[in-house]
Write a protein that holds these residues in place. Structure first.
Motif, PDB file in Angstrom:
ATOM      1  N   THR A  30      23.480  40.204  25.493  1.00  0.00           N
ATOM      2  CA  THR A  30      24.866  40.410  25.887  1.00  0.00           C
ATOM      3  C   THR A  30      25.132  41.857  26.275  1.00  0.00           C
ATOM      4  OG1 THR A  30      25.594  38.637  24.419  1.00  0.00           O
ATOM      5  CG2 THR A  30      27.241  40.277  25.014  1.00  0.00           C
ATOM      6  N   PHE A  31      25.986  42.044  27.291  1.00  0.00           N
ATOM      7  CA  PHE A  31      26.568  43.363  27.542  1.00  0.00           C
ATOM      8  C   PHE A  31      27.665  43.538  26.496  1.00  0.00           C
ATOM      9  CE2 PHE A  31      24.891  42.294  31.769  1.00  0.00           C
ATOM     10  CZ  PHE A  31      24.176  43.450  32.050  1.00  0.00           C
ATOM     11  N   VAL A  32      27.399  44.326  25.482  1.00  0.00           N
ATOM     12  CA  VAL A  32      28.297  44.395  24.331  1.00  0.00           C
ATOM     13  C   VAL A  32      29.532  45.226  24.629  1.00  0.00           C
ATOM     14  CG1 VAL A  32      28.506  45.061  21.907  1.00  0.00           C
ATOM     15  CG2 VAL A  32      26.364  44.058  22.754  1.00  0.00           C
ATOM     16  N   THR A  33      29.360  46.376  25.256  1.00  0.00           N
ATOM     17  CA  THR A  33      30.472  47.299  25.473  1.00  0.00           C
ATOM     18  C   THR A  33      30.735  47.522  26.954  1.00  0.00           C
ATOM     19  OG1 THR A  33      29.074  49.283  25.522  1.00  0.00           O
ATOM     20  CG2 THR A  33      29.812  48.499  23.344  1.00  0.00           C
ATOM     21  N   ASP A  34      31.921  48.037  27.256  1.00  0.00           N
ATOM     22  CA  ASP A  34      32.252  48.404  28.633  1.00  0.00           C
ATOM     23  C   ASP A  34      31.263  49.434  29.163  1.00  0.00           C
ATOM     24  OD1 ASP A  34      34.385  46.755  28.186  1.00  0.00           O
ATOM     25  OD2 ASP A  34      35.914  48.320  28.297  1.00  0.00           O
ATOM     26  N   PRO A  83      45.045  35.917  46.684  1.00  0.00           N
ATOM     27  CA  PRO A  83      45.191  35.149  45.442  1.00  0.00           C
ATOM     28  C   PRO A  83      45.929  35.950  44.378  1.00  0.00           C
ATOM     29  CG  PRO A  83      42.938  35.032  46.266  1.00  0.00           C
ATOM     30  CD  PRO A  83      43.631  36.086  47.073  1.00  0.00           C
ATOM     31  N   ARG A  84      46.614  35.246  43.488  1.00  0.00           N
ATOM     32  CA  ARG A  84      47.294  35.882  42.369  1.00  0.00           C
ATOM     33  C   ARG A  84      46.306  36.033  41.221  1.00  0.00           C
ATOM     34  NH1 ARG A  84      52.585  36.546  42.978  1.00  0.00           N
ATOM     35  NH2 ARG A  84      52.857  36.863  40.742  1.00  0.00           N
ATOM     36  N   THR A  85      45.646  37.156  41.214  1.00  0.00           N
ATOM     37  CA  THR A  85      44.621  37.429  40.208  1.00  0.00           C
ATOM     38  C   THR A  85      44.744  38.861  39.729  1.00  0.00           C
ATOM     39  OG1 THR A  85      42.222  37.606  39.847  1.00  0.00           O
ATOM     40  CG2 THR A  85      43.010  37.970  42.082  1.00  0.00           C
ATOM     41  N   ALA A  86      44.376  39.087  38.480  1.00  0.00           N
ATOM     42  CA  ALA A  86      44.438  40.444  37.931  1.00  0.00           C
ATOM     43  C   ALA A  86      43.438  41.360  38.615  1.00  0.00           C
ATOM     44  CB  ALA A  86      44.176  40.406  36.429  1.00  0.00           C
ATOM     45  N   GLY A  87      42.370  40.801  39.141  1.00  0.00           N
ATOM     46  CA  GLY A  87      41.344  41.607  39.793  1.00  0.00           C
ATOM     47  C   GLY A  87      40.202  41.949  38.851  1.00  0.00           C
ATOM     48  N   LEU A  88      39.189  42.562  39.400  1.00  0.00           N
ATOM     49  CA  LEU A  88      37.981  42.894  38.637  1.00  0.00           C
ATOM     50  C   LEU A  88      38.189  44.160  37.818  1.00  0.00           C
ATOM     51  CD1 LEU A  88      35.190  42.387  41.347  1.00  0.00           C
ATOM     52  CD2 LEU A  88      36.153  40.688  39.778  1.00  0.00           C
ATOM     53  N   LEU A  89      37.845  44.106  36.542  1.00  0.00           N
ATOM     54  CA  LEU A  89      37.776  45.328  35.751  1.00  0.00           C
ATOM     55  C   LEU A  89      36.461  46.052  36.032  1.00  0.00           C
ATOM     56  CD1 LEU A  89      38.956  47.148  33.543  1.00  0.00           C
ATOM     57  CD2 LEU A  89      37.776  45.722  31.856  1.00  0.00           C
ATOM     58  N   PHE A  90      35.400  45.266  36.213  1.00  0.00           N
ATOM     59  CA  PHE A  90      34.076  45.826  36.526  1.00  0.00           C
ATOM     60  C   PHE A  90      33.658  45.328  37.906  1.00  0.00           C
ATOM     61  CE2 PHE A  90      34.203  44.823  31.942  1.00  0.00           C
ATOM     62  CZ  PHE A  90      34.152  46.121  31.428  1.00  0.00           C
ATOM     63  N   ARG A  91      33.506  46.222  38.843  1.00  0.00           N
ATOM     64  CA  ARG A  91      33.098  45.820  40.200  1.00  0.00           C
ATOM     65  C   ARG A  91      31.572  45.912  40.315  1.00  0.00           C
ATOM     66  NH1 ARG A  91      35.312  51.307  43.168  1.00  0.00           N
ATOM     67  NH2 ARG A  91      33.389  52.523  42.907  1.00  0.00           N
ATOM     68  N   ARG A  92      30.881  45.363  39.336  1.00  0.00           N
ATOM     69  CA  ARG A  92      29.422  45.418  39.285  1.00  0.00           C
ATOM     70  C   ARG A  92      28.879  44.003  39.096  1.00  0.00           C
ATOM     71  NH1 ARG A  92      26.405  49.379  36.138  1.00  0.00           N
ATOM     72  NH2 ARG A  92      25.609  50.005  38.171  1.00  0.00           N
ATOM     73  N   GLU A 100      33.148  43.226  24.533  1.00  0.00           N
ATOM     74  CA  GLU A 100      34.340  43.991  24.156  1.00  0.00           C
ATOM     75  C   GLU A 100      35.546  43.555  24.986  1.00  0.00           C
ATOM     76  OE1 GLU A 100      35.658  48.748  24.136  1.00  0.00           O
ATOM     77  OE2 GLU A 100      33.666  48.136  24.853  1.00  0.00           O
ATOM     78  N   HIS A 101      35.361  43.395  26.284  1.00  0.00           N
ATOM     79  CA  HIS A 101      36.459  42.977  27.146  1.00  0.00           C
ATOM     80  C   HIS A 101      36.798  41.504  26.922  1.00  0.00           C
ATOM     81  CE1 HIS A 101      39.230  42.999  30.428  1.00  0.00           C
ATOM     82  NE2 HIS A 101      38.535  42.129  31.142  1.00  0.00           N
ATOM     83  N   GLN A 102      35.798  40.692  26.630  1.00  0.00           N
ATOM     84  CA  GLN A 102      36.043  39.272  26.375  1.00  0.00           C
ATOM     85  C   GLN A 102      36.994  39.096  25.177  1.00  0.00           C
ATOM     86  OE1 GLN A 102      35.006  37.256  28.579  1.00  0.00           O
ATOM     87  NE2 GLN A 102      34.327  35.289  27.790  1.00  0.00           N
ATOM     88  N   TYR A 103      36.798  39.898  24.149  1.00  0.00           N
ATOM     89  CA  TYR A 103      37.696  39.840  22.996  1.00  0.00           C
ATOM     90  C   TYR A 103      39.093  40.340  23.365  1.00  0.00           C
ATOM     91  CZ  TYR A 103      34.214  38.499  19.531  1.00  0.00           C
ATOM     92  OH  TYR A 103      33.280  37.805  18.805  1.00  0.00           O
ATOM     93  N   ARG A 104      39.176  41.317  24.254  1.00  0.00           N
ATOM     94  CA  ARG A 104      40.491  41.783  24.714  1.00  0.00           C
ATOM     95  C   ARG A 104      41.229  40.653  25.416  1.00  0.00           C
ATOM     96  NH1 ARG A 104      38.068  46.946  26.106  1.00  0.00           N
ATOM     97  NH2 ARG A 104      37.680  46.201  28.196  1.00  0.00           N
ATOM     98  N   LEU A 105      40.510  39.932  26.278  1.00  0.00           N
ATOM     99  CA  LEU A 105      41.130  38.815  26.990  1.00  0.00           C
ATOM    100  C   LEU A 105      41.616  37.734  26.020  1.00  0.00           C
ATOM    101  CD1 LEU A 105      38.657  38.437  29.997  1.00  0.00           C
ATOM    102  CD2 LEU A 105      40.946  39.446  30.034  1.00  0.00           C
ATOM    103  N   PRO A 151      29.744  32.456  22.874  1.00  0.00           N
ATOM    104  CA  PRO A 151      29.147  33.317  23.886  1.00  0.00           C
ATOM    105  C   PRO A 151      29.564  32.877  25.293  1.00  0.00           C
ATOM    106  CG  PRO A 151      27.489  32.512  22.339  1.00  0.00           C
ATOM    107  CD  PRO A 151      28.723  31.707  22.107  1.00  0.00           C
ATOM    108  N   SER A 152      29.379  33.782  26.271  1.00  0.00           N
ATOM    109  CA  SER A 152      29.815  33.509  27.634  1.00  0.00           C
ATOM    110  C   SER A 152      28.781  33.978  28.638  1.00  0.00           C
ATOM    111  CB  SER A 152      31.142  34.219  27.905  1.00  0.00           C
ATOM    112  OG  SER A 152      31.449  34.213  29.282  1.00  0.00           O
ATOM    113  N   GLY A 153      28.622  33.183  29.699  1.00  0.00           N
ATOM    114  CA  GLY A 153      27.741  33.605  30.784  1.00  0.00           C
ATOM    115  C   GLY A 153      28.216  34.867  31.465  1.00  0.00           C
ATOM    116  N   HIS A 154      29.532  35.140  31.411  1.00  0.00           N
ATOM    117  CA  HIS A 154      30.051  36.389  31.985  1.00  0.00           C
ATOM    118  C   HIS A 154      29.470  37.592  31.260  1.00  0.00           C
ATOM    119  CE1 HIS A 154      33.051  34.902  34.826  1.00  0.00           C
ATOM    120  NE2 HIS A 154      33.405  33.995  33.934  1.00  0.00           N
ATOM    121  N   CYS A 155      29.375  37.509  29.935  1.00  0.00           N
ATOM    122  CA  CYS A 155      28.890  38.638  29.141  1.00  0.00           C
ATOM    123  C   CYS A 155      27.374  38.805  29.233  1.00  0.00           C
ATOM    124  CB  CYS A 155      29.311  38.472  27.683  1.00  0.00           C
ATOM    125  SG  CYS A 155      31.093  38.373  27.446  1.00  0.00           S
ATOM    126  N   LEU A 156      26.705  37.853  29.850  1.00  0.00           N
ATOM    127  CA  LEU A 156      25.280  37.961  30.125  1.00  0.00           C
ATOM    128  C   LEU A 156      25.023  38.424  31.556  1.00  0.00           C
ATOM    129  CD1 LEU A 156      24.210  34.600  28.440  1.00  0.00           C
ATOM    130  CD2 LEU A 156      24.197  36.886  27.424  1.00  0.00           C
TER     131      LEU A 156
END
Length: 318
Positions: free
Chosen positions: A134-138, A188-197, A234-239, A249-254
């Protein structure tokens, strides 16, 4: 044609598999030969019908008994047993998610049936990538050598999809809000990317889908739109604390999952076209797809990574 799932809205703190720090050296994806995913999806679809019939608040005990019984069926257990949590951990997490579920405006889980569907279908992702860390932190996301900067690629016209970033300042948020009021449906009505990676293989996948989407839709149709890519735990828990649907677990965090805008393309009459393209790729085993309403969650299969890495290198002239 089977339509995939919708996503859940959760409260913080489910029992999740511990996030693992990134090991030194490459991580091998899970073996391509595994449980029968068609059988798994069919069994989940049958379970959802029964969950829907027990939607009332008075049916809590009956739902728990149902989950206990159905998750042990061979087609479902074969997948859950191969996730980091195992069958028992997945069962406990799902029951806790159901107990804490409360619909809200931010959540894409409109009911308990949607919650169960998103959780169970997204377990395919974590089964595939159970040995990935997992990518643990920002900070890990921002500095990982496994990810590339999308903005660098966009400025060189190397992307066949679009995205927007989250505004970082109060002024930026104000400008975004004003633009939505004046031109409400141009994006689209979206918050947008926090990480553009993103991983290189994921970029190649999105470019591939983007080209296919252009070829299958009328001239003037907007390009493929990405609403979410890699996230840290870290961001997943914020969400989760904000009420968004964010499983663990999430495929996003991998780093192997993305969300694609769907609802907005209904304005152009091409939503079903995009859905068909994604489901066709799921049938070939290249991706896992979960219908989350406005956006669809897409996770890349390990078996497709080698081809897409070669495609990325060819596109970028590496």
């Amino acid at each position: 044609m089977r339509v995939p799932s919708r996503s859940p809205g959760q409260r913080p703190g489910p029992p999740a598999a511990p996030a693992r720090r990134r090991p030194r050296g490459p991580v091998r994806p899970s073996a391509a030969n595994g449980p029968d995913l068609d059988a798994y999806r069919a069994a989940v679809a049958e379970l959802l019908v029964e969950v829907g019939a027990l939607a009332g608040a008075s049916s809590t005990k009956a739902r728990q008994v149902l989950i206990d019984q159905r998750l042990r069926e061979p087609a479902i257990a074969a997948v859950l047993d191969n996730t980091p949590q195992g069958l028992i951990g997945a069962r406990e997490t799902l029951l806790l998610e159901m107990a804490r579920y409360q619909p809200n405006a931010r959540s894409s889980a409109v009911d308990l049936t949607a919650l169960v569907r998103i959780y169970l279908l997204s377990r395919i992702d974590v089964m595939w990538w159970r040995d990935a860390s997992t990518f643990v932190t920002d900070t890990e996301v921002h500095h990982s050598v496994d990810l590339v900067d999308l903005e660098w690629l966009r400025r060189r016209d190397l992307l066949r999809f679009r995205y927007t970033e989250q505004p970082r300042t109060l002024v930026g948020r104000g400008v975004r809000a004003l633009r939505r009021r004046v031109l409400p449906d141009t994006t689209p009505r979206t918050a947008g990317l926090l990480f553009r990676r993103a991983r290189r293989e994921v970029v190649a996948l999105l470019n591939d889908i983007g080209r296919e989407f252009v070829a299958a839709t009328p001239a003037g149709t907007p390009p493929l739109w990405v609403t979410s890519l890699v996230r840290s735990a870290e961001h997943q828990y914020r969400l989760r604390r904000l009420g968004y649907a964010a499983m663990l677990p999430s495929g996003h965090c991998l780093g192997w999952a993305v969300d694609l805008e769907m609802e907005w393309f209904g304005r152009f009459g091409v939503r079903d076209t995009l859905a068909g393209l994604l489901l066709n790729r799921q049938r070939t085993g290249e991706i896992n797809v979960v219908d989350e309403g406005q956006a669809w969650h897409v996770c890349l299969a390990p078996s497709a990574t080698a081809r897409l890495r070669r495609a990325y290198e060819a596109e970028m002239g590496i």
